[in-house]
Design an enzyme around this catalytic site. Structure first.
Site, mmCIF file in Angstrom:
data_model
loop_
_atom_site.group_PDB
_atom_site.id
_atom_site.type_symbol
_atom_site.label_atom_id
_atom_site.label_comp_id
_atom_site.label_asym_id
_atom_site.label_seq_id
_atom_site.Cartn_x
_atom_site.Cartn_y
_atom_site.Cartn_z
ATOM 1 N N SER A 81 0.727 -0.908 0.028
ATOM 2 C CA SER A 81 -0.058 -0.133 -0.251
ATOM 3 C C SER A 81 0.706 1.209 0.329
ATOM 4 O O SER A 81 2.411 1.255 -0.120
ATOM 5 C CB SER A 81 -0.836 -0.059 1.220
ATOM 6 N N LYS A 82 -0.037 2.493 -0.015
ATOM 7 C CA LYS A 82 1.218 3.940 0.075
ATOM 8 C C LYS A 82 1.886 4.008 1.208
ATOM 9 O O LYS A 82 2.462 4.528 1.473
ATOM 10 C CB LYS A 82 -0.082 4.592 0.279
ATOM 11 N N ARG A 83 1.563 3.524 2.510
ATOM 12 C CA ARG A 83 1.453 3.487 3.544
ATOM 13 C C ARG A 83 2.311 2.573 3.140
ATOM 14 O O ARG A 83 3.646 3.052 4.845
ATOM 15 C CB ARG A 83 0.811 3.334 4.463
ATOM 16 N N GLY A 129 4.558 2.960 1.381
ATOM 17 C CA GLY A 129 5.898 3.640 0.625
ATOM 18 C C GLY A 129 6.402 4.627 1.611
ATOM 19 O O GLY A 129 7.387 5.236 1.464
ATOM 20 N N ASP A 130 5.442 5.326 2.088
ATOM 21 C CA ASP A 130 5.871 6.263 3.499
ATOM 22 C C ASP A 130 6.614 5.966 4.700
ATOM 23 O O ASP A 130 7.440 7.108 4.827
ATOM 24 C CB ASP A 130 4.378 6.546 3.581
#
Ligand code: GLU
Length: 510
Positions: free
Chosen positions: A267-269, A271-272
């Site tokens: 998920s994008k999380r 990556g963050d």
């Protein structure tokens, strides 16, 4: 290659994103696999925009997706912005076509009109556990199966909103013959009567539009992410309802991309949290203003990104890792794709980037490096940039790192690194450096191959320790004990600059 491709039909595949935001890196992998498959079979690759869900439409998303593929070097043969004879390729421009097909299903009794309001449906859901709009419930709902025809007509004439639902016959075996997953069989009783069309916006839902377009655009293979597998049985039934089962595309559902740790979906999380982009290009959210990082802006090379993605779910069957796009086209095998999710090992991508920089011609790397130099106020000839690149490129994973590894080739150090000084600028350093300057003054040829043996002979004649003398000298030129071979540096900056830097250090450091 077994029966993946029927002989008589030209291979046609499509990438069909919904413009609901930036393209996720998983979508890029899906597009890449479609691209490889199309090229391998000399087929066509279509770019279709599935924008029938007006609530989720995000301005700018379509352009973003097109720009992302342009950057990556993935090319389409037809579609939105590319043209072609099966257009229009944007679903919002195909309303007439869908209306016709919805009417055909209604006329054939394979779909029906339903008037149930969201409130009524909510009430039913509260009353009946696991409520589904299907064979067990449809006859107790407000629809054209339970209401007289003239009442239905009157309601529609009066402007009441309705939906068209697909009439699913219960108790049937539905077979999805998937090129990656094999035969997936489900019972039609578990499916609900999916909404195919909404009068409110006169638009079809994803399912109807997707099937109609794949058919009309003569798509032969549907290669898409695993998240669409649950829709596949419904799609098979829709092909049947239209009488298109003979030209139904073959399905191939690609494995999920997993978190780097392997537990759960990427998920994008993630990556963050771990500091890597999940989008090909930087994305500026038009609503929130939030900026999400992209591989392009983070200085990844597009071919390294593609190579990395190609191996998330497929491999050529041996240890080969570095492959050009052409090589991937010839080696790719859809049926050898794995069913198991692929861990998104983002650290591996830095390695790919490094390998791609190493394998590129110095002149090409130099062109990529030029803007970085310019940002740092350096203008140089292509030849000199190329030379600098050849000296340091083995040390970097990213183009911008070339600067940290070579700035001293383009300008004198503006300070001296403490640690390097402590280690190499000992009491006798000023003396040996001054003497070395005197010797260099007598030399005219600063070509590394000529100068090196001469300096070495000189040091030997003085009986000085080579390491000490040369490292102290290096610190005066570079500002730290780092960099490539010292005589490559003196050759690059030349006699005058070499002496100027060494003498300046003698002044500053004494
Ligand atoms: N519009 C769908 C998406 O956003 C297409 C899925 C499919 O390929 O059928 O991915």
């Amino acid at each position: 290659m077994s029966d993946t491709v029927a002989k008589e039909r030209r291979v046609r595949v499509r990438f069909a994103p919904s413009p609901t935001g930036p393209l996720h890196i998983g979508g890029v992998r899906t597009a890449l696999y479609n691209y490889l498959f199309a090229r391998q079979h000399d087929g066509d690759f279509i770019f279709r925009i599935e924008d029938t869900d007006t609530n989720r439409f995000v301005p700018g998303a379509e352009d973003y997706i097109i720009e992302a593929f342009r950057w990556l070097g993935i090319t389409f043969d037809e579609g939105v912005s590319f043209g072609g004879k099966y257009g229009p390729y944007r679903q919002s421009e195909r309303r007439e076509i869908y209306r016709r097909h919805v009417d055909a299903l209604l006329d054939a009794g394979k779909a029906y009109i339903a008037f149930d309001t969201p409130d009524e449906l909510e009430k039913r859901r509260a009353e009946i556990p696991n409520f589904q709009y299907d064979a067990t419930t449809r006859l107790s709902m407000r629809n054209s199966l339970t209401m007289p025809a003239d009442e239905v007509r009157a309601l529609i004439g009066g402007g009441i909103q309705y939906v068209v639902r697909f009439l699913i016959e219960p108790g049937r075996e539905v077979v999805v013959d998937d090129l990656i997953r094999g035969r997936v069989v489900i019972n039609s009783s578990i499916l609900d009567d999916k909404v195919l069309f909404k009068s409110a916006d006169e638009l079809p839902t994803y399912h109807l539009a997707n099937i109609v377009d794949d058919h009309l655009m003569e798509v032969t293979h549907v290669i898409r992410g695993e998240e669409w597998l649950p829709s596949a049985p419904l799609h098979v039934l829709l092909y049947e309802a239209f009488g298109w089962q003979d030209t139904m595309p073959r399905f191939a559902h690609l494995p999920l991309l997993l978190k780097p740790e392997g537990n759960g979906k990427l998920s994008k999380r993630d990556g963050d949290r771990l500091g890597f982009p999940v989008f090909p290009l930087e994305w500026h959210d038009p609503k929130t203003g939030e900026v999400s990082s992209g591989y392009r802006e983070k200085d990844y090379l597009p071919d390294a990104v593609l190579n990395f993605l190609a191996l998330l779910g497929w491999n050529p069957g041996d240890d080969t890792e570095i492959m050009s796009l052409d090589r991937m086209v010839s080696l790719f095998n859809l049926e050898k794709c794995s069913k198991a999710g692929a861990r998104f090992n983002y650290q591996k991508l830095s390695w790919f980037n490094h390998e791609y920089i190493l394998r590129k011609d110095d002149s090409e790397v130099a062109e990529l490096f030029r803007p970085v130099l310019e940002r740092n106020g350096v203008t140089e000839t292509p030849e000199r940039i190329e030379k600098a690149v050849s000296l340091v490129k083995s040390r970097v994973n990213f183009i911008h790192e070339l600067w940290d590894n070579s700035y001293y080739l383009f300008r004198a150090p503006d300070g001296y690194d403490d640690k390097s000084l402590k280690k190499w600028w000992k009491e006798d350093a000023p003396k040996t450096t001054a003497e070395l300057c005197g010797f260099l003054e007598t030399q005219d040829d600063f070509n590394a191959e000529t100068l090196e043996p001469k300096v070495m002979d000189w040091i030997a004649s003085k009986e000085y320790p080579v390491g000490k003398v040369m490292n102290a000298f290096r610190v005066t030129l570079v500002g730290a004990a780092m960099g490539p071979q010292i005589f490559a540096i003196t050759e690059f900056i030349g006699k005058e600059e070499t002496l100027r830097r060494a003498r300046r250090a003698l002044e500053v450091l004494s």
